[in-house]
Design an enzyme around this catalytic site. Structure first.
Site, mmCIF file in Angstrom:
data_model
loop_
_atom_site.group_PDB
_atom_site.id
_atom_site.type_symbol
_atom_site.label_atom_id
_atom_site.label_comp_id
_atom_site.label_asym_id
_atom_site.label_seq_id
_atom_site.Cartn_x
_atom_site.Cartn_y
_atom_site.Cartn_z
ATOM 1 N N SER A 184 -7.646 34.240 16.166
ATOM 2 C CA SER A 184 -6.641 34.955 16.035
ATOM 3 C C SER A 184 -6.814 36.549 15.536
ATOM 4 O O SER A 184 -6.182 37.662 15.741
ATOM 5 C CB SER A 184 -5.279 34.663 15.687
ATOM 6 O OG SER A 184 -5.476 34.131 14.122
ATOM 7 N N HIS A 212 -2.202 30.713 20.017
ATOM 8 C CA HIS A 212 -2.498 32.172 20.530
ATOM 9 C C HIS A 212 -2.839 32.194 21.961
ATOM 10 O O HIS A 212 -3.412 33.043 22.344
ATOM 11 C CB HIS A 212 -3.438 33.006 19.818
ATOM 12 C CG HIS A 212 -2.786 33.425 18.686
ATOM 13 N ND1 HIS A 212 -2.306 34.555 18.277
ATOM 14 C CD2 HIS A 212 -2.683 32.955 17.287
ATOM 15 C CE1 HIS A 212 -1.717 34.613 16.889
ATOM 16 N NE2 HIS A 212 -2.295 33.560 16.373
ATOM 17 N N LYS A 241 5.399 31.563 19.211
ATOM 18 C CA LYS A 241 4.863 32.621 19.547
ATOM 19 C C LYS A 241 5.265 32.909 21.140
ATOM 20 O O LYS A 241 6.414 33.424 20.991
ATOM 21 C CB LYS A 241 3.326 32.579 19.673
ATOM 22 C CG LYS A 241 2.975 32.510 17.827
ATOM 23 C CD LYS A 241 1.120 32.587 17.917
ATOM 24 C CE LYS A 241 1.008 32.595 16.440
ATOM 25 N NZ LYS A 241 1.297 31.608 15.485
#
Length: 395
Positions: A184, A212, A241
C-alpha cells in the site's frame, strides 16, 4: 502515574515533533467523498481508501438505517455467545462466493483478521515466510504464532525460493507464504503467479492480504488473485476501503480452515460482532461492486489521467498501474511541508514518513477514486504545480 514517566513521554513526543514526524489529524465535518470540508473549507480529498466512491453512497446509507430499524443497534456480545445474526452468515457466504472460497469469517477489522490468522493454524513445527514490506498487521499476527519466521526481500522471487529451501531443510512441517496483494505504500502488486508456482513446487500455502485490491482489481473486482488468474489458499481483506469504507475485516479460505478459526482465532472469540448496520450495508456494497464495471473503469481512467498529469509537471513517481500513486519527496519534513502547502491550495493529502515508510523515502501517497471528476483532478494538478514549486520539488 509518576511525573518522571510523564516527562519521559513528553520528551519522546518532542523528539518526534523535532524530527518532522508528528502525525496530526484534521477534523472532517462532512461525509467522506471526493470533496470534503476540513477546517471550514472545501478541499479535494486525495488520501482516502474510498476507491469506488461508495463511502457516501445513498443506497449504503439507506441500507444501514433500515438494518438498525430491523436488527437493532449492536449485538453486545461475541459471536459464539449470542452475537450472531442471520445477516452475519449471509455476508460471510456472499464474501466467500465473491472471492471463490468455501467460506469466510468476519472480524472487527482486517488488522484483527491478520492478527488472528496465524496462531491457530501454525505451530512451532511450522514456518511462515513473509514479504519484507508486508502490512504491520501481518507482521504482528506472525509474531503471535510459534512458527519459525523467515523474511524475503520485497517481491524478490529468488530470495523467496531460498527461504522456502531453507525452511524445508530446517524440517518445517507446514510452510505458509504471507504477502500483501498490493503493497500500500508503493502501489506495487505482488507477483502472485510466481509466488503460487513456488508454493506448489515446495508444497507451501499462500496467504494474501487483499485490502487494497478487493472491489476493483481483477474481473468483477475479485482482487489480485483474480487479476493474475491464480488461486491462493487464504485471503484476508476489509470492508473499510472499496467495499463501502466503514469497518470490518474477513478471512476467506477452505472450510476446515474457517471452521478452526471460529474455534481458536482470539480476536474473533473475544471481540463483539459487527453491528447490523455494517453487515447489511456490506451485503449491499458487494452487490454494487459486482455490478460496478463502470465504477472500476472510471477509477482507472482517473488513475491514468492523474499519473500522466503529475509526470508532465515533473514529479518523481513510483511506477505502477494501481490507483495508489506515490509522489516521492525523500525527507519527512518536506513531505509535511508539501502536504501543508497543498492544503492551502485546496487539496487534502497526507505525508508518509518513517516508521510508515523507510527513512529517506518520505512521500505523499495520492489515491484515486471513481467519484473524482475531471474538473477536480485538474484543480488538484494545478495545486500540485503551485505547491511543488513553492517547496522546491519541481521547477
Amino acid at each position: 502515574m509518576t511525573q518522571a514517566f510523564l516527562s519521559h513521554v513528553t520528551d519522546t513526543l518532542a523528539e518526534i515533533d523535532a524530527e518532522g514526524m508528528m502525525k496530526r489529524e484534521r477534523l472532517i465535518t462532512t461525509p467522506q467523498g471526493g470533496e470534503i470540508a476540513v477546517a471550514e473549507r472545501e478541499v479535494i480529498n486525495l488520501c482516502a481508501n474510498n476507491y469506488l466512491g461508495l463511502a457516501d453512497h445513498p443506497e449504503l446509507i439507506a441500507t444501514a438505517k433500515e438494518a438498525m430499524d430491523e436488527k437493532g443497534f449492536g449485538m453486545a456480545s461475541v459471536r459464539f455467545i449470542c452475537g450472531t445474526q442471520d445477516i452475519h452468515r449471509e455476508l460471510e457466504q456472499k464474501l466467500a462466493g465473491f472471492l471463490g472460497h468455501d467460506d469466510s469469517i468476519l472480524f472487527a477489522a482486517c488488522f484483527d483478521a491478520n492478527g488472528g490468522l496465524f496462531e491457530p493454524l501454525l505451530g512451532p513445527e511450522d514456518a511462515v515466510i513473509s514479504d519484507a514490506l508486508n502490512h504491520a498487521s501481518i507482521i504482528d499476527g506472525i509474531r503471535l504464532c510459534k512458527a519459525k519466521r523467515y523474511r524475503y526481500a520485497n517481491s524478490d522471487m529468488a530470495d523467496l525460493e531460498a527461504k522456502l529451501k531453507q525452511a524445508r531443510e530446517d524440517g518445517a512441517r507446514f510452510i505458509m507464504i504471507a504477502t500483501d496483494g498490493v503493497f500500500s505504500m508503493d502501489g506495487y502488486l505482488a507477483n502472485l503467479p510466481e509466488i503460487v508456482a513456488l508454493a506448489e513446487k515446495y508444497e507451501a500455502l499462500v496467504m494474501v492480504d487483499d485490502c487494497h485490491s478487493t472491489g476493483f482489481m481483477g474481473p468483477k473486482g475479485a482482487g489480485t488473485p483474480a487479476h493474475h488468474g491464480v488461486k491462493v489458499d487464504i485471503v484476508t481483506g476489509t470492508l473499510g476501503k472499496a467495499l463501502g469504507g466503514a469497518i470490518g475485516g474477513y478471512i476467506a479460505g477452505p472450510q476446515p480452515v474457517i471452521d478452526l478459526l471460529r474455534q481458536r482465532a482470539r480476536p474473533y472469540l473475544f471481540s463483539n460482532s459487527l453491528p447490523s448496520s455494517i453487515v447489511r450495508a456490506g451485503i449491499r456494497a458487494l452487490e454494487l461492486v459486482e455490478d460496478g464495471d463502470d465504477l472500476r473503469a472510471r477509477l482507472f481512467e482517473n488513475t491514468e489521467y492523474w499519473r500522466a498529469g503529475l509526470e508532465k509537471l515533473g514529479f518523481d513517481l513510483l511506477p505502477g498501474e494501481h490507483p495508489i500513486v506515490p509522489v516521492m519527496l525523500g525527507e519527512a519534513q518536506l513531505a509535511q511541508d508539501m502536504a501543508a502547502r497543498l492544503f492551502e491550495e485546496g487539496v487534502y493529502v497526507s505525508g508518509f514518513f518513517f516508521p510508515v515508510v523507510p527513512r529517506g523515502q518520505a512521500r505523499i501517497r495520492t489515491q484515486m477514486n471513481a467519484a473524482l471528476t475531471r474538473e477536480q483532478l485538474d484543480r488538484a494538478l494545478k495545486a500540485f504545480e503551485v505547491a511543488g514549486k513553492a517547496c522546491g520539488v519541481i521547477e
